[in-house]
Design a protein around this motif. Structure first.
Motif, mmCIF file in Angstrom:
data_model
loop_
_atom_site.group_PDB
_atom_site.id
_atom_site.type_symbol
_atom_site.label_atom_id
_atom_site.label_comp_id
_atom_site.label_asym_id
_atom_site.label_seq_id
_atom_site.Cartn_x
_atom_site.Cartn_y
_atom_site.Cartn_z
ATOM 1 N N GLU A 185 0.827 -1.209 0.000
ATOM 2 C CA GLU A 185 0.000 0.000 0.000
ATOM 3 C C GLU A 185 0.861 1.259 0.000
ATOM 4 N N ASP A 186 2.030 1.181 0.652
ATOM 5 C CA ASP A 186 2.943 2.328 0.653
ATOM 6 C C ASP A 186 3.495 2.602 -0.744
ATOM 7 N N LEU A 187 3.515 1.562 -1.584
ATOM 8 C CA LEU A 187 3.917 1.741 -2.974
ATOM 9 C C LEU A 187 2.744 2.167 -3.864
ATOM 10 N N GLY A 188 1.615 2.469 -3.235
ATOM 11 C CA GLY A 188 0.447 2.931 -3.980
ATOM 12 C C GLY A 188 -0.388 1.825 -4.580
ATOM 13 N N GLN A 189 -0.188 0.566 -4.098
ATOM 14 C CA GLN A 189 -0.911 -0.573 -4.650
ATOM 15 C C GLN A 189 -1.977 -1.050 -3.660
ATOM 16 N N GLU A 190 -3.207 -0.815 -3.988
ATOM 17 C CA GLU A 190 -4.293 -1.283 -3.140
ATOM 18 C C GLU A 190 -4.377 -2.805 -3.209
ATOM 19 N N VAL A 191 -4.619 -3.448 -2.058
ATOM 20 C CA VAL A 191 -4.714 -4.905 -2.017
ATOM 21 C C VAL A 191 -6.027 -5.314 -1.380
ATOM 22 N N PHE A 192 -6.396 -6.573 -1.552
ATOM 23 C CA PHE A 192 -7.587 -7.119 -0.910
ATOM 24 C C PHE A 192 -7.291 -8.535 -0.438
ATOM 25 N N THR A 193 -8.034 -8.962 0.576
ATOM 26 C CA THR A 193 -7.898 -10.313 1.106
ATOM 27 C C THR A 193 -9.062 -11.158 0.613
ATOM 28 N N GLY A 194 -8.753 -12.257 -0.066
ATOM 29 C CA GLY A 194 -9.776 -13.141 -0.594
ATOM 30 C C GLY A 194 -10.402 -14.008 0.488
ATOM 31 N N SER A 195 -11.360 -14.824 0.095
ATOM 32 C CA SER A 195 -12.114 -15.639 1.053
ATOM 33 C C SER A 195 -11.233 -16.651 1.778
ATOM 34 N N THR A 196 -10.102 -17.049 1.184
ATOM 35 C CA THR A 196 -9.206 -18.014 1.826
ATOM 36 C C THR A 196 -8.085 -17.337 2.600
ATOM 37 N N GLY A 197 -8.096 -16.003 2.661
ATOM 38 C CA GLY A 197 -7.052 -15.285 3.377
ATOM 39 C C GLY A 197 -5.892 -14.854 2.507
ATOM 40 N N ARG A 198 -5.899 -15.244 1.243
ATOM 41 C CA ARG A 198 -4.809 -14.847 0.354
ATOM 42 C C ARG A 198 -4.956 -13.379 -0.032
ATOM 43 N N VAL A 199 -3.821 -12.693 -0.117
ATOM 44 C CA VAL A 199 -3.808 -11.247 -0.362
ATOM 45 C C VAL A 199 -3.292 -10.983 -1.777
ATOM 46 N N PHE A 200 -4.030 -10.161 -2.525
ATOM 47 C CA PHE A 200 -3.693 -9.839 -3.909
ATOM 48 C C PHE A 200 -3.775 -8.323 -4.125
ATOM 49 N N PRO A 201 -2.987 -7.807 -5.064
ATOM 50 C CA PRO A 201 -3.247 -6.433 -5.508
ATOM 51 C C PRO A 201 -4.626 -6.357 -6.154
ATOM 52 N N THR A 202 -5.318 -5.270 -5.947
ATOM 53 C CA THR A 202 -6.665 -5.121 -6.511
ATOM 54 C C THR A 202 -6.646 -5.244 -8.028
ATOM 55 N N MET B 226 -4.815 -7.175 -9.674
ATOM 56 C CA MET B 226 -4.503 -8.577 -9.987
ATOM 57 C C MET B 226 -3.345 -8.709 -10.973
ATOM 58 N N LYS B 227 -2.370 -7.803 -10.864
ATOM 59 C CA LYS B 227 -1.188 -7.852 -11.717
ATOM 60 C C LYS B 227 0.047 -7.511 -10.891
ATOM 61 N N ALA B 228 1.198 -7.994 -11.357
ATOM 62 C CA ALA B 228 2.455 -7.667 -10.696
ATOM 63 C C ALA B 228 3.106 -6.415 -11.269
ATOM 64 N N SER B 229 2.851 -6.120 -12.537
ATOM 65 C CA SER B 229 3.602 -5.055 -13.209
ATOM 66 C C SER B 229 3.418 -3.671 -12.586
ATOM 67 N N PRO B 230 2.207 -3.248 -12.178
ATOM 68 C CA PRO B 230 2.113 -1.916 -11.558
ATOM 69 C C PRO B 230 2.917 -1.813 -10.263
ATOM 70 N N LEU B 231 2.894 -2.879 -9.463
ATOM 71 C CA LEU B 231 3.667 -2.865 -8.223
ATOM 72 C C LEU B 231 5.161 -2.802 -8.531
ATOM 73 N N LEU B 232 5.600 -3.586 -9.506
ATOM 74 C CA LEU B 232 7.018 -3.582 -9.846
ATOM 75 C C LEU B 232 7.463 -2.221 -10.370
ATOM 76 N N ARG B 233 6.635 -1.596 -11.206
ATOM 77 C CA ARG B 233 6.997 -0.272 -11.721
ATOM 78 C C ARG B 233 7.145 0.742 -10.591
ATOM 79 N N ALA B 234 6.210 0.709 -9.647
ATOM 80 C CA ALA B 234 6.290 1.635 -8.510
ATOM 81 C C ALA B 234 7.515 1.349 -7.658
ATOM 82 N N TRP B 235 7.837 0.089 -7.494
ATOM 83 C CA TRP B 235 8.992 -0.332 -6.698
ATOM 84 C C TRP B 235 10.292 0.143 -7.343
ATOM 85 N N LEU B 236 10.423 -0.089 -8.637
ATOM 86 C CA LEU B 236 11.629 0.331 -9.347
ATOM 87 C C LEU B 236 11.773 1.855 -9.356
ATOM 88 N N ALA B 237 10.624 2.539 -9.453
ATOM 89 C CA ALA B 237 10.672 4.008 -9.417
ATOM 90 C C ALA B 237 11.183 4.493 -8.061
#
Length: 400
Positions: free
Chosen positions: A95-112, A114-125
């Motif tokens: 979330e600090d990298l600007g990526q909203e996440v959600f917790t699914g019914s089984t407890g697994r956490v995903f970016p809203t 549902m992709k890795a590329s936006p998080l990676l771009r923010a991380w590299l920036a």
């Protein structure tokens, strides 16, 4: 005529630009340490991006005791790193990298998204803002007698001497994405536990009647294999069985056990037996299983594939179908690998005991966990720990 490699001196060197290496670099950069990140591939975090194609499960939102119970064994250094950077910390980091996440019914956490590329771009920036220097196509070939890391690069041989070096070289699966385990040849044999497939699909040699079920899902089952148990589903493929349910118990296959499937986990054996006894003499078994016990075509096909000749009482089969003859797929196809750098050769701060101020993190370490967010969380946690202790090493060198 030999050509000497150009030597460069830096404060911190991170070798490997997967999630563990990037997290180590983040901590170094945040502290104002000059950090160079090198990676053998043309672009960073390729396996991380591949994982993101199915949603990028970054962690499992559960209590720390439950979370850590999925790591077996759990060395003290790994336990400490996870305690300091667990599920809630991963969520806050994303979330600090600007990526909203959600917790699914089984407890697994995903970016809203549902992709890795936006998080990676923010991380590299962010790393770029810290002044981190990311170099691509730099392949580690060894360490020289002075402790400098030696690389084959597009410009020829290069050496980097660092006050602190972090190895984040990955496991031994998905070689085309950069994780080939070749780094193990650079280490003393005694420090390496042999690589083996983890979270692996299974190979099965099917009879022809299974062809029409390829791609079908077997849902709502419980799988057991040795000491391992999973509740979920799997896919019948032309090569065998795959999916989360299978991956979770594949370690048992590696240890020599057969997979056993409870096709009706919510129905006690006595109730299954009573239902079977209501079958009429002229009623087709397939129709009966489909109508009375609501077995899917895929479940019925599995019964016919693995339980023939069928016994008079199908209860033990439906409650414990043995998948005989299944073998692990090749290691390079596994989601992750067991084995790697042994924790006995590391300090609790992930420093390699025989290499002062050289730290290791991520999948190159000898730990194992199922899919479901545990793998990425542990990579981030060990990368963070390595980065933090590397800061101390750099600071100490300045005081000398």
């Amino acid at each position: 005529m030999s050509v000497s490699a150009r030597i460069e001196t830096v404060e911190a060197l991170v070798i490997g630009a997967g999630p563990a290496g990037l997290m180590a670099a983040q901590e170094l950069g945040r502290a104002g340490v000059q950090v160079v990140i090198v990676d053998a591939m043309p672009s960073p975090a390729r396996k991380f991006l591949m994982a993101g194609k199915s949603g990028l499960n970054v962690t499992k939102n559960e209590g720390m005791d439950a979370f850590q119970s999925h790591f077996s064994p759990l060395p003290d250094a790994l336990k400490s790193a996870l305690s300091d950077f667990g599920p809630k910390d991963v969520i806050a980091w994303a979330e600090d990298l600007g990526q909203e996440v959600f917790t699914g019914s089984t407890g697994r956490v995903f970016p809203t998204v549902m992709k890795a590329s936006p998080l990676l771009r923010a991380w590299l920036a962010r790393l770029d803002n810290y002044g981190a220097d990311l170099r691509r196509k730099w392949r580690l070939t060894g360490m020289d007698d002075t402790g400098a890391a030696v690389f084959q690069t597009p410009e020829g041989l290069r050496k980097i001497h660092a006050k602190a070096t972090i190895l984040a070289l990955g496991g031994a699966s998905w070689a085309r994405l950069g994780s080939n385990g070749a780094w193990a040849d650079l280490m003393p044999d005694a420090t390496i536990a042999p690589f083996a497939p983890a979270n692996s699909a299974l190979s099965v040699t099917w009879s022809t009647h299974m062809t029409r079920h390829f791609g079908g899902a077997v849902k709502g089952v419980e799988l057991r294999c040795g000491a391992y148990k999973s509740r979920g589903e799997f896919i019948i493929s032309n090569r065998g069985l795959e999916g989360g349910g299978i991956y979770s118990v594949s370690r048992g296959v590696r240890e020599g056990h057969e997979v056993v499937v409870d096709l009706l986990p919510d129905m006690p054996a006595a109730k299954v037996k009573a239902a079977l006894e209501r079958r009429k003499p002229k009623e087709s078994l397939v129709n009966f299983l489909r109508k009375s016990l609501r077995l899917s075509p895929e479940k019925i096909a599995m019964v016919m594939e693995f339980a023939r000749p069928l016994p008079d009482d199908l209860t033990p089969v439906l409650k414990g179908l043995t998948v005989s003859g299944a073998q692990l797929r090749p290691m390079d196809e596994a989601i992750s690998t067991a084995g790697g750098l042994r924790f006995e050769g590391l300090t609790d701060n992930l420093e390699i005991k025989t290499l002062p101020n050289v730290f290791a993190c991520g999948e190159m370490l000898d730990w194992e966990a199922p899919t479901g967010g545990y793998l990425i969380n542990a990579c981030l946690a060990t990368g963070r720990r390595a980065g933090l202790v590397a800061i101390d090493a750099v600071t100490a060198s300045k005081d000398e």
